[in-house]
Structures are given as C-alpha cells and as structure tokens.
Motif scaffolding. Structure first.
Motif, PDB file in Angstrom:
ATOM      1  N   ALA A   1       0.783  -1.065   0.043  1.00  0.00           N
ATOM      2  CA  ALA A   1       0.015  -0.020  -0.007  1.00  0.00           C
ATOM      3  C   ALA A   1       0.861   1.350   0.038  1.00  0.00           C
ATOM      4  O   ALA A   1       1.887   1.366   0.531  1.00  0.00           O
ATOM      5  CB  ALA A   1      -0.977   0.101   1.164  1.00  0.00           C
ATOM      6  N   ILE A   2       0.375   2.415  -0.783  1.00  0.00           N
ATOM      7  CA  ILE A   2       1.100   3.564  -0.556  1.00  0.00           C
ATOM      8  C   ILE A   2       0.321   4.674   0.658  1.00  0.00           C
ATOM      9  O   ILE A   2      -0.820   4.437   0.595  1.00  0.00           O
ATOM     10  CB  ILE A   2       0.717   4.572  -1.987  1.00  0.00           C
ATOM     11  CG1 ILE A   2       1.919   3.648  -3.218  1.00  0.00           C
ATOM     12  CG2 ILE A   2       1.213   5.876  -1.859  1.00  0.00           C
ATOM     13  CD1 ILE A   2       1.660   4.294  -4.379  1.00  0.00           C
ATOM     14  N   VAL A   3       1.306   5.074   1.353  1.00  0.00           N
ATOM     15  CA  VAL A   3       0.727   5.779   2.695  1.00  0.00           C
ATOM     16  C   VAL A   3       1.287   7.189   2.404  1.00  0.00           C
ATOM     17  O   VAL A   3       2.420   7.500   2.217  1.00  0.00           O
ATOM     18  CB  VAL A   3       1.401   5.170   3.857  1.00  0.00           C
ATOM     19  CG1 VAL A   3       0.982   6.139   4.984  1.00  0.00           C
ATOM     20  CG2 VAL A   3       0.815   3.681   4.147  1.00  0.00           C
ATOM     21  N   VAL A   4       0.510   8.218   2.258  1.00  0.00           N
ATOM     22  CA  VAL A   4       0.644   9.608   2.279  1.00  0.00           C
ATOM     23  C   VAL A   4       0.134  10.320   3.535  1.00  0.00           C
ATOM     24  O   VAL A   4      -1.125  10.276   3.671  1.00  0.00           O
ATOM     25  CB  VAL A   4       0.430  10.265   1.077  1.00  0.00           C
ATOM     26  CG1 VAL A   4       0.821  11.644   0.697  1.00  0.00           C
ATOM     27  CG2 VAL A   4       0.545   9.553   0.036  1.00  0.00           C
ATOM     28  N   ARG A   5       0.796  10.970   4.051  1.00  0.00           N
ATOM     29  CA  ARG A   5       0.372  11.776   5.288  1.00  0.00           C
ATOM     30  C   ARG A   5      -0.408  13.214   4.831  1.00  0.00           C
ATOM     31  O   ARG A   5       0.049  13.682   3.803  1.00  0.00           O
ATOM     32  CB  ARG A   5       1.590  12.106   6.254  1.00  0.00           C
ATOM     33  CG  ARG A   5       2.117  11.134   6.824  1.00  0.00           C
ATOM     34  CD  ARG A   5       1.383  10.391   7.708  1.00  0.00           C
ATOM     35  NE  ARG A   5       2.408   9.332   8.689  1.00  0.00           N
ATOM     36  CZ  ARG A   5       1.696   8.544   9.512  1.00  0.00           C
ATOM     37  NH1 ARG A   5       0.302   8.325   9.380  1.00  0.00           N
ATOM     38  NH2 ARG A   5       2.519   7.644  10.214  1.00  0.00           N
ATOM     39  N   PRO A   6      -1.518  13.521   5.678  1.00  0.00           N
ATOM     40  CA  PRO A   6      -2.477  14.785   5.013  1.00  0.00           C
ATOM     41  C   PRO A   6      -1.365  15.888   4.682  1.00  0.00           C
ATOM     42  O   PRO A   6      -1.686  16.671   3.821  1.00  0.00           O
ATOM     43  CB  PRO A   6      -3.294  14.927   5.922  1.00  0.00           C
ATOM     44  CG  PRO A   6      -3.414  13.316   6.762  1.00  0.00           C
ATOM     45  CD  PRO A   6      -1.930  12.896   6.799  1.00  0.00           C
ATOM     46  N   GLU A   7      -0.488  16.161   5.494  1.00  0.00           N
ATOM     47  CA  GLU A   7       0.318  17.329   5.463  1.00  0.00           C
ATOM     48  C   GLU A   7       1.178  17.445   4.332  1.00  0.00           C
ATOM     49  O   GLU A   7       1.702  18.266   3.809  1.00  0.00           O
ATOM     50  CB  GLU A   7       1.085  17.683   6.765  1.00  0.00           C
ATOM     51  CG  GLU A   7       2.180  16.599   6.986  1.00  0.00           C
ATOM     52  CD  GLU A   7       1.616  15.660   8.113  1.00  0.00           C
ATOM     53  OE1 GLU A   7       2.685  14.777   8.655  1.00  0.00           O
ATOM     54  OE2 GLU A   7       0.424  15.247   7.866  1.00  0.00           O
ATOM     55  N   ASP A   8       1.260  16.086   3.672  1.00  0.00           N
ATOM     56  CA  ASP A   8       1.997  16.125   2.278  1.00  0.00           C
ATOM     57  C   ASP A   8       1.417  15.890   0.978  1.00  0.00           C
ATOM     58  O   ASP A   8       2.089  15.953   0.087  1.00  0.00           O
ATOM     59  CB  ASP A   8       2.963  14.963   2.439  1.00  0.00           C
ATOM     60  CG  ASP A   8       4.154  14.631   3.566  1.00  0.00           C
ATOM     61  OD1 ASP A   8       4.657  15.875   3.702  1.00  0.00           O
ATOM     62  OD2 ASP A   8       4.124  13.752   4.170  1.00  0.00           O
TER      63      ASP A   8
END
Length: 377
Positions: free
Chosen positions: A295-302
């Motif tokens: 899975a790809i994980v991206v934090r909201p601030e990014d």
C-alpha cells in the motif's frame, strides 16, 4: 535504530550513568487462550532511555510491563537487568518503581508519610528518610504539602505524590502503566511535561505504557508498537511516523491516506485506479519489491491541492478528488475527500486562510513520490 540528536541529548550524561538496561529475549506469555498475550518478543531498552510500549487494548503492552515488573511469570524467554537474568526473581527484589493509573495512595497517611513508605519498608534511618522525602517533594513541586492527606489534593497532585513515592528509593527503572489515563486533557499535557522533566533530572530508565499515540510521540525517546502480542515496529517517534514499515504502524500513528495496490511492479511505477504513480526507491519499506499486497501511505500534510491537472508539478503523483467536508482545526483546515473513481476516503490539510473550499468541489490532489511510503499491507 538510528539515534537522533534529540534522543542522544536526552539520554546523555546522568541518564547514561544511572539508568538500567532492560533486555527481553524471545519473551512469551501464554494464558492458554487462542493466542499468546505476548508472543516471542525481543527488545532492548537502553540505560536512561524513555521507552514507550504503545498499542491498542489487548495488544500485549501491559502484560509485557507486568513481566518486567515480575507481576506475571514468563512462559518462555528471559528478562535481564544490566545483564543479570531476573526471570525468576520476585518483584520486591527487582528494585523497580511502579506508577499506576489509580495512584494507590494510602488515604489515612499524609503526603510525606505516603512518599516515605518504601523507605520505611527498607528500614532507612529517620533522618535519611526525611532528607529524601524533602528532596523528592521538591522535585515533583509539592514542597509545603507534606502534611496534607490525599483527599485534600487534586487528581494531578495525587499523581505527583504517587510519582514521588515511586522514585524516592532510587529504583533501577520506573515502570509507568497508563498513569495519566484518568486525567483531563489539559492536566495530562501539564503532567507529561513534568514527567519529561523528572526523567531528565533523575536519569533513570522509564518504561511507559499507553494506548494514546500523541502521548507516546510527545514523551518517548523510542516507541515499541504492539499488535496482537507482537512488536510491529521499534523506533523514535519520528521514525515510526515518517517511515512506517507496515500498514498497521502507518494507520495507528497519525492520519494517513492509504492506497492499497491492486497490482504492483518492482520497477519505477505503480498503478492505482487507473492512475500511474512514480516510486522513490528510498520510500519502499524493507520487503521484496512492490507487490500486490502493498500500500502507498501519504500523510495529509504532504498532500497539496490543485484546481486541475495543469497545476500539478512535473513528476508529482496526482488523483482527482471531491471535497466531502471541511473541518476547521484552528491552525489549519482539514479537507475530507473522496479520491479516484472508487471514492476512497482521504484527507489533506490547508491553511485556515484558504476558505474557498466547499462540499462538492472537484479538485486534484498531488504529492511528491519522496513524501509517500510504500509498506506491506
């Protein structure tokens, strides 16, 4: 794990000299249920370190603390303090301090008498007891409360008394079992700062149990994240947040946008919902390639917002999204999103000054491949 400058500073000096190393080797605790409460974990807690055992209810963190304390017996494995095996040593001979959520103060004794109790049990001279009690009450900022009874104190003050009692006999390490769980948010924040300060001044090894991710991130030198009786990942708060190795870690610590990959390739790109996205090899967790169960994980601030594809920088990964809701969080706004054709829930953060977003707006969200993380799903 890499030691950050902040961690090195917090564990240097008196902490390194006076702290105790706690080592767990292939520790298991089986109560005879479907799965062991603690399942073959190994962990080394450095002298003077503030280690937090973090995880959801039933994950094994409190059982692990009780095993270190000696309140529970091992099924398999060994526990050692400064290289000495204490697996079969009873709790009172391990010389460990313990702080609980419920304070466990004697209501009929004064503050000074409660704090002095472990010293009297050790038959210290009265003058030595008086000196140590005065010193530790000053440390926890309760000087002048010596003659008060617990019923005359606030919840926060009672917890300070319990903390003073737990450290007054200079234990080899202090074990803290969700000690702030019964306090309100503001008081918890204040006592977190006090615990950090006391840890620096005392220089002892602290092992702290909590299910509160913010508390763990705020207090710890390192965190051991528990899941179903096993340790999912160990690292500094920054390492666990910025470089999660599994989807459980990514979801448990902080908000995440998660794109499970229906198909993957060990090359330079992946496909999600018809979108082709680039991969930065440095962001792939240590498992073989990018597989279908990743899975790809991206934090909201990014995640950034654009009105259309033409505003997305070259080389960025992007997906169309619809605004489902807008939350005002003070220092920022959170846009709750439906992303892609499948309407995957997601979120991003924008400046509170940008009030031009409304429910139903169609936008494009994008991020740099270097800011994403590819983990085992």
């Amino acid at each position: 794990m890499t030691t950050t400058p902040e961690t090195a500073a917090r564990t240097a000096g008196s902490s390194a000299r006076s702290g105790t190393e706690i080592r767990l080797d292939h520790v298991t605790k089986d109560f005879g249920l479907a799965h062991p409460a603690v399942d073959d974990i190994s962990l080394t807690i450095q002298p003077g370190e503030f280690m937090t055992l973090l995880g959801p209810s039933g994950s094994g963190k409190t059982t692990t603390l009780n095993l270190i304390a000696g309140f529970e017996t091992l099924t398999v494995g060994t526990i050692s303090l400064n290289g000495t095996d204490v697996s079969d040593v009873p709790p009172h001979r391990r010389n460990l301090g313990m702080l609980f959520q419920n304070y466990a103060l004697f209501p009929h004794l004064t503050v000074a008498q409660n704090v002095a109790y472990p010293l009297r049990e050790r038959k210290m001279p009265k003058q030595e007891i008086a000196r140590k009690v005065a010193e530790v009450l000053e440390l926890v900022q309760l000087t002048g409360r010596d003659d008060h009874h617990p019923s005359q104190l606030s919840g926060g003050q009672q917890q300070r008394v319990a903390l003073a009692r737990a450290i007054v006999f200079e234990p080899r390490a202090l074990l803290l079992d969700e000690p702030l769980g019964a306090l309100d948010r503001n008081l918890r924040s204040a006592l977190q700062a006090e615990i950090r300060r006391i840890h620096r001044e005392v220089g002892s090894t602290f092992v702290f149990v909590t299910h509160d991710q913010e508390e763990a991130m705020n207090l710890s030198d390192r965190i051991a994240l528990f899941n179903n009786g096993r340790i999912e990942q160990v690292g500094t708060p920054q390492q666990l947040y910025a470089s999660p190795e599994t989807l459980f870690t990514a979801r448990f610590l902080g908000d995440s946008n998660v794109f499970e990959l229906g198909q993957g390739a060990p090359g330079g790109s992946v496909v999600w919902d018809g979108e082709t996205w680039g991969i930065d090899p440095a962001t792939v967790s240590p498992h073989p390639g990018v597989r279908a169960n990743s899975a790809i994980v991206v934090r909201p601030e990014d995640v950034e917002v654009a009105a259309g594809r033409d505003e997305v920088p070259s080389g960025a990964n992007a997906v169309r999204a619809t605004v489902r809701d807008v939350e005002y969080m003070g220092s920022y706004r959170t846009l709750l999103l439906s992303m892609g054709e499948r309407g995957l829930p997601g979120r991003t953060r924008v400046s509170p000054l940008r009030g031009d977003y409304a429910i139903g707006d169609r936008i494009v969200v994008w991020w740099r491949p270097a800011s994403q993380r590819i983990v085992a799903a």
